[in-house]
Design an enzyme around this catalytic site. Sequence first.
Site, short mmCIF file in Angstrom:
data_model
loop_
_atom_site.label_atom_id
_atom_site.label_comp_id
_atom_site.label_asym_id
_atom_site.label_seq_id
_atom_site.Cartn_x
_atom_site.Cartn_y
_atom_site.Cartn_z
CG ASN A 87 13.64 1.36 4.05
OD1 ASN A 87 14.57 2.09 3.75
ND2 ASN A 87 12.76 0.97 3.15
CE1 TYR A 101 4.20 7.91 4.99
CE2 TYR A 101 3.55 5.62 4.60
CZ TYR A 101 4.50 6.63 4.54
OH TYR A 101 5.74 6.36 3.99
CE1 TYR A 104 -2.31 -1.62 16.18
CE2 TYR A 104 -0.55 -1.39 14.58
CZ TYR A 104 -1.35 -0.85 15.57
OH TYR A 104 -1.20 0.46 15.91
CG ASP A 130 8.06 22.97 7.59
OD1 ASP A 130 7.65 22.45 6.53
OD2 ASP A 130 7.59 22.73 8.71
CB THR A 132 5.98 4.48 0.67
OG1 THR A 132 5.50 3.26 1.22
CG2 THR A 132 4.79 5.43 0.59
CG ASP A 133 5.67 -0.94 -0.24
OD1 ASP A 133 5.51 -0.09 0.66
OD2 ASP A 133 5.87 -2.15 -0.01
CD GLU A 134 2.95 1.88 4.19
OE1 GLU A 134 1.90 2.36 4.62
OE2 GLU A 134 3.95 1.66 4.90
CB ALA A 158 -4.23 9.20 1.07
CE LYS A 199 7.72 4.92 11.13
NZ LYS A 199 8.63 5.62 10.30
CE LYS A 206 6.04 9.44 0.80
NZ LYS A 206 7.21 10.34 0.94
N1 LIG Z 1 10.82 3.80 6.66
C1 LIG Z 1 10.32 3.05 5.69
O1 LIG Z 1 10.11 1.84 5.86
C2 LIG Z 1 10.02 3.66 4.33
C3 LIG Z 1 9.74 2.81 3.26
C4 LIG Z 1 9.48 3.38 2.00
C5 LIG Z 1 9.53 4.75 1.85
N2 LIG Z 1 9.78 5.56 2.91
C6 LIG Z 1 9.81 7.01 2.69
O2 LIG Z 1 11.12 7.46 2.98
C7 LIG Z 1 11.07 8.77 3.52
C8 LIG Z 1 11.85 8.84 4.82
O3 LIG Z 1 11.33 7.89 5.73
P1 LIG Z 1 12.02 7.69 7.17
O4 LIG Z 1 11.60 6.35 7.64
O5 LIG Z 1 13.46 8.03 7.09
O6 LIG Z 1 11.26 8.80 8.00
P2 LIG Z 1 11.63 9.49 9.39
O7 LIG Z 1 10.32 9.74 10.05
O8 LIG Z 1 12.68 8.72 10.12
O9 LIG Z 1 12.29 10.88 8.96
C9 LIG Z 1 11.57 11.92 8.39
C10 LIG Z 1 12.44 13.17 8.44
O10 LIG Z 1 11.71 14.24 7.79
C11 LIG Z 1 11.79 15.40 8.60
N3 LIG Z 1 10.62 16.23 8.34
C12 LIG Z 1 9.33 15.95 8.62
N4 LIG Z 1 8.53 16.95 8.22
C13 LIG Z 1 9.35 17.89 7.66
C14 LIG Z 1 9.12 19.16 7.06
N5 LIG Z 1 7.88 19.67 6.96
N6 LIG Z 1 10.18 19.86 6.58
C15 LIG Z 1 11.44 19.34 6.68
N7 LIG Z 1 11.71 18.16 7.27
C16 LIG Z 1 10.68 17.44 7.74
C17 LIG Z 1 11.84 14.87 10.04
O11 LIG Z 1 12.36 15.84 10.94
C18 LIG Z 1 12.72 13.65 9.88
O12 LIG Z 1 14.08 13.99 10.00
C19 LIG Z 1 9.59 9.12 3.65
O13 LIG Z 1 9.24 9.92 2.57
C20 LIG Z 1 8.88 7.80 3.61
O14 LIG Z 1 7.60 7.93 3.04
C21 LIG Z 1 10.03 5.04 4.15
#
Ligand SMILES: NC(=O)c1ccc[n+]([C@@H]2O[C@H](COP(=O)([O-])OP(=O)(O)OC[C@H]3O[C@@H](n4cnc5c(N)ncnc54)[C@H](O)[C@@H]3O)[C@@H](O)[C@H]2O)c1
Length: 353
Positions: A189, A159, A216, A67, A135-137, A161, A198, A163
């Site tokens: 993405n 979420y 929604y 973690d 993230t852009d959010e 906030a 998602k 980030k």
């Molecule tokens: N998916 C999108 O559209 C998107 C867009 C912009 C930015 N992001 C950012 O990209 C990053 C990855 O997004 P994603 O869609 O791949 O997410 P995801 O939910 O698919 O993967 C998250 C990963 O983080 C791991 N994880 C969670 N908590 C953890 C912890 N405490 N310690 C270690 N590992 C941990 C999970 O096991 C998982 O493998 C995030 O930071 C997200 O904010 C995502």
Amino acid sequence: MTTLDLNQHHILITGGAGFIGSWLIRTLLARYPQARITNLDALTYAGNLANLDDVASNPHYTFVHGDITDANLVNELMKQTDVCVNVAAQTHVDRSISGPGIFTETNTMGTQVLLEAARTAHNDAGITKYVQVSTDEVYGSIKTGEFTENSPIQPNSPYSASKAGGDLLVQSYHKTYGFNACITRCSNNYGPYQYPEKLIPLMIHKASNDESLPVYGDGLNVRDWIHVEDHVAGIIRTMEAGQPGETYNFGASHELANIDLVKQLLATLNKPESLITYVQDRPGHDRRYAIDSSKAKQQLGWQPQHTFKDGLQQTIAWYQQHPEWVAAIQQRCAQQQQQLEQGIHTAKAPAGV
Ligand SMILES: NC(=O)c1ccc[n+]([C@@H]2O[C@H](COP(=O)([O-])OP(=O)(O)OC[C@H]3O[C@@H](n4cnc5c(N)ncnc54)[C@H](O)[C@@H]3O)[C@@H](O)[C@H]2O)c1
């Protein structure tokens, strides 16, 4: 401009078993075969080692189950790290509304643990580079125009906030300690290996099974969709050439209302629009996200390569060709849910799918 040759580095990727993290690791190993990559992932409901089956036996790749909030473990890993990319996060907005605590713990506090370990590593010299995947959010909703990297951050969900909290810590570590860190902020993405809660994989799954597609509110919330490979290319350019303290936006300028996206998907799958069901809107639902990526284009030489039409078709085909991947995730979630109901799960259990 100095550019890092990542072949020379030991790279720590957090959250590498998730959607974007697994694409990042696979792409880095292909492009930089001499780099040493450690993947630290807690394997939450969203973490899936099957995403990395094709590289699991690569001698340059190591998986560590742990973690990012575990300071002792992170300190140990940082001793052998030059470059760290924090991809680990709790990522689903709906879950952040039903259970916000774990979002602050992971996305804000976890970032702080990583930053402190990275800054003090190597006898306080710090690691060579840290990249925060955000993230852009964090910018919040915008009626017209586009957010630039200089726009104020105004997150609206727990979420975004959490980030934003991570981003502010990164900025503070750069300003206060001169720590070499960058932030990337990307739009929505899509692509293969995305967890099926998602929007796009959820709708592909439901439409393929002739289930109703929940949309929604009035369906007019607008998102900019980018293929995961284009996002990963932006992260890698930031690792290579991002300047200390800088933030880079990555978007594909492909805005779509959710309802239009769902209709496009149904048309591609040859399914009727009668499958669409409008459901009560998400609280605090941001109306429109839009970012200006010209800084990344000009300063990093980055350009998105995928068109949405081709990317969506490729993504649909991948999900149709990998039903076992979706089934395995659903089975695991059902087991977790069962354990949760039996009261034997830890506090980090998912809220449900
Ligand atoms: N998916 C999108 O559209 C998107 C867009 C912009 C930015 N992001 C950012 O990209 C990053 C990855 O997004 P994603 O869609 O791949 O997410 P995801 O939910 O698919 O993967 C998250 C990963 O983080 C791991 N994880 C969670 N908590 C953890 C912890 N405490 N310690 C270690 N590992 C941990 C999970 O096991 C998982 O493998 C995030 O930071 C997200 O904010 C995502």
